[in-house]
Design a protein around this motif. Structure first.
Motif, PDB file in Angstrom:
ATOM      1  N   CYS A 146       1.137   1.034 -10.439  1.00 59.19           N
ATOM      2  CA  CYS A 146       0.089   1.125  -9.424  1.00 59.19           C
ATOM      3  C   CYS A 146      -1.200   0.522  -9.958  1.00 59.19           C
ATOM      4  CB  CYS A 146      -0.133   2.584  -9.036  1.00 59.19           C
ATOM      5  SG  CYS A 146      -1.378   2.838  -7.758  1.00 59.19           S
ATOM      6  N   THR A 147      -1.886  -0.278  -9.131  1.00 62.91           N
ATOM      7  CA  THR A 147      -3.159  -0.860  -9.525  1.00 62.91           C
ATOM      8  C   THR A 147      -4.257   0.189  -9.429  1.00 62.91           C
ATOM      9  OG1 THR A 147      -3.686  -1.601  -7.286  1.00 62.91           O
ATOM     10  CG2 THR A 147      -2.440  -3.117  -8.674  1.00 62.91           C
ATOM     11  N   GLU A 148      -5.309   0.003 -10.183  1.00 61.63           N
ATOM     12  CA  GLU A 148      -6.432   0.942 -10.160  1.00 61.63           C
ATOM     13  C   GLU A 148      -7.375   0.602  -9.006  1.00 61.63           C
ATOM     14  OE1 GLU A 148      -8.411   1.090 -13.898  1.00 61.63           O
ATOM     15  OE2 GLU A 148      -6.627   1.711 -15.026  1.00 61.63           O
ATOM     16  N   GLY A 149      -8.088   1.592  -8.548  1.00 58.01           N
ATOM     17  CA  GLY A 149      -9.097   1.367  -7.520  1.00 58.01           C
ATOM     18  C   GLY A 149      -8.520   1.333  -6.122  1.00 58.01           C
ATOM     19  N   ASP A 150      -7.859   0.231  -5.759  1.00 61.13           N
ATOM     20  CA  ASP A 150      -7.357   0.095  -4.395  1.00 61.13           C
ATOM     21  C   ASP A 150      -5.967   0.701  -4.222  1.00 61.13           C
ATOM     22  OD1 ASP A 150      -6.067  -1.758  -5.953  1.00 61.13           O
ATOM     23  OD2 ASP A 150      -6.726  -3.506  -4.823  1.00 61.13           O
ATOM     24  N   GLU A 151      -5.354   1.171  -5.287  1.00 63.73           N
ATOM     25  CA  GLU A 151      -4.038   1.803  -5.260  1.00 63.73           C
ATOM     26  C   GLU A 151      -3.028   0.981  -4.469  1.00 63.73           C
ATOM     27  OE1 GLU A 151      -3.088   5.678  -3.364  1.00 63.73           O
ATOM     28  OE2 GLU A 151      -2.695   6.387  -5.398  1.00 63.73           O
ATOM     29  N   ASN A 191       0.832  -1.206   0.000  1.00 63.74           N
ATOM     30  CA  ASN A 191       0.000   0.000   0.000  1.00 63.74           C
ATOM     31  C   ASN A 191       0.869   1.259   0.000  1.00 63.74           C
ATOM     32  OD1 ASN A 191       0.836   0.400   2.716  1.00 63.74           O
ATOM     33  ND2 ASN A 191      -0.872  -0.829   3.466  1.00 63.74           N
TER      34      ASN A 191
END
Length: 424
Positions: free
Chosen positions: A219-224, A200
């Motif tokens: 970085c992933t989308e949504g949950d960052e 995170n």
């Protein structure tokens, strides 16, 4: 993160040391915001004391049958002003924290002065630059001839900078990871960890990747959640917001893939394995007492060097000057392998002492001799990264017929294989 109390107490010394990194001006907004914050706090505290002193007068006036409306209005005005000051102070504090997070670490007093990498002194060298009676081939040519490296298909799968290892190439990669983990856990005293490969934002902030290097991260989308750029991030953050109760140093090692966009690096070393967006690495992390962290850095460097020594590779160690230090490092050594086909040194490990820079951001502490919590010192280094290690193995150990000798230390991990050949 730098200590605001130290900045406040020794502003010129902090400025001088930041100047050696070429960022002295970055201190100005920090000092300005800190002064504004203290002014607001002082005014708020004075008003709170005045309100506390005047409030009992309301009851006294009421007992005397006197009008209290003017005094009550005055006190309400104090409350309104206090709330406005406190809100303004919170905004200043948030801005101050962002400014502090953007400041690099202060160089250790022993770090040589210099503006850039040309001022980095060579500390030591191991092995001789291997002579060749023929023109050595680059690793991308060797890898293709041996059928172990397919850059074109890797790019088809994920884009440039995502190499594909096949057959003996994949086995070589796995063998190197196992060899290094065994070495560090059995001979160097590290505890092996299998961490998550995504973390995170708090983790990335704790080790210094955020906010400065956000554009370099995946970085992933949504949950960052962030794909880790190095195992340093999850390993260091294992103890985020904790007090280490056991003996120090704590030594951790882990294998992970690493992911880096490296924004702005397009066009630099894009061929082969020299600069890639995904690579494997074995990482070394230490948590040490402040009084022993310099010694622990030398031991950490020796642990990383041992990998290359056992593989029989030619390498050198340089010390980074003030102008070339990484963002969070107070002191750093780079270990570089010789690449014969390119006639250049390639960094394969950076061994750094961060002192309390990361620990302050991540709030990692230990108890001193009096039982009082203090910030721990963190250290880390690659032990080591695979892409350039594979480059050196292929290029330093190649023969004129295009075959490559497998280092003796790796043969037990490769089923006794002694040579990489097209049919291996």
């Amino acid at each position: 993160m730098l200590d605001i109390k130290r900045i406040r107490k020794e502003p010129e010394e902090v400025r001088r040391r930041l100047a050696s990194r070429g960022v002295a001006a970055a201190l100005d907004p920090v000092l300005k915001l800190d002064e504004q914050r203290r002014t607001l706090i002082s005014e708020s505290e004075e008003l709170k004391a005045e309100r506390k002193r005047r409030s009992p007068e309301i009851g006294k006036l009421k007992k005397e049958g006197r009008d209290t409306r003017a005094l009550q209005e005055e006190i309400r005005g104090m409350g309104d002003r206090i709330r406005a000051l406190d809100e303004q102070c919170r905004g200043i504090e948030a801005e101050l924290e962002q400014q502090l997070l953007s400041l690099p670490n202060l160089p250790h007093g022993s770090v040589p002065a210099g503006e850039d990498e040309t001022a980095n002194p060579e500390i030591s060298r191991s092995g001789e630059i291997p002579p060749f009676a023929f023109e050595p081939r680059p690793h991308w040519d060797l890898g293709a001839r041996l059928g172990i490296l397919d850059l074109e298909r890797g790019a088809k799968l994920s884009g440039s900078g995502f190499p594909l290892l096949i057959g003996a190439g994949a086995r070589l990669s796995r063998a190197l990871v196992q060899f290094m983990l065994d070495l560090h856990t059995t001979e160097h005293g590290y505890t092996e960890v299998a961490p998550p490969f995504v973390v995170n934002a708090d983790c990335m902030t704790g080790t210094g990747q955020l906010p400065k290097f956000r554009e370099d991260m995946y970085c992933t989308e949504g949950d960052e959640l962030f794909l880790i750029p190095t195992a340093e991030v999850p390993l260091t953050n294992i103890y985020r917001e904790e007090i280490l109760e056991g003996p120090l140093p704590v030594r951790l090692t882990a294998y992970t893939p690493c992911f880096r966009r490296e924004a702005g690096a397009a066009g630099r070393d894009t061929r082969g394995l020299i600069r890639v967006h995904q690579f494997d690495k074995v990482e070394l992390v230490k948590f040490a007492r402040p009084e022993t962290s310099c010694e622990e850095l030398e031991l950490l460097r020796a642990d990383a060097e041992a990998v290359l020594q056992k593989l029989g590779l030619t390498y050198r160690v340089i010390e980074l000057c003030t102008g070339d230090l990484g963002f969070g490092a107070a002191k750093c050594y780079d270990i570089e392998l010789w690449a014969p086909a390119q006639e250049r040194w390639l960094e394969v490990s950076s061994c750094s002492n961060f002192e309390d820079f990361q620990a302050r951001r991540a709030r990692i502490r230990f108890r001193d001799g009096d039982g009082k919590p203090q910030l721990v010192h963190t250290l880390n280094g690659s032990g080591v990264a695979l892409p350039r290690l594979i480059v050196a193995i292929l290029e330093q150990n190649q023969r004129e017929d295009g075959s490559v000798e497998v280092p003796g230390a790796l043969r037990p991990y490769m089923g006794g294989m002694e040579w990489l050949t097209p049919d291996s």
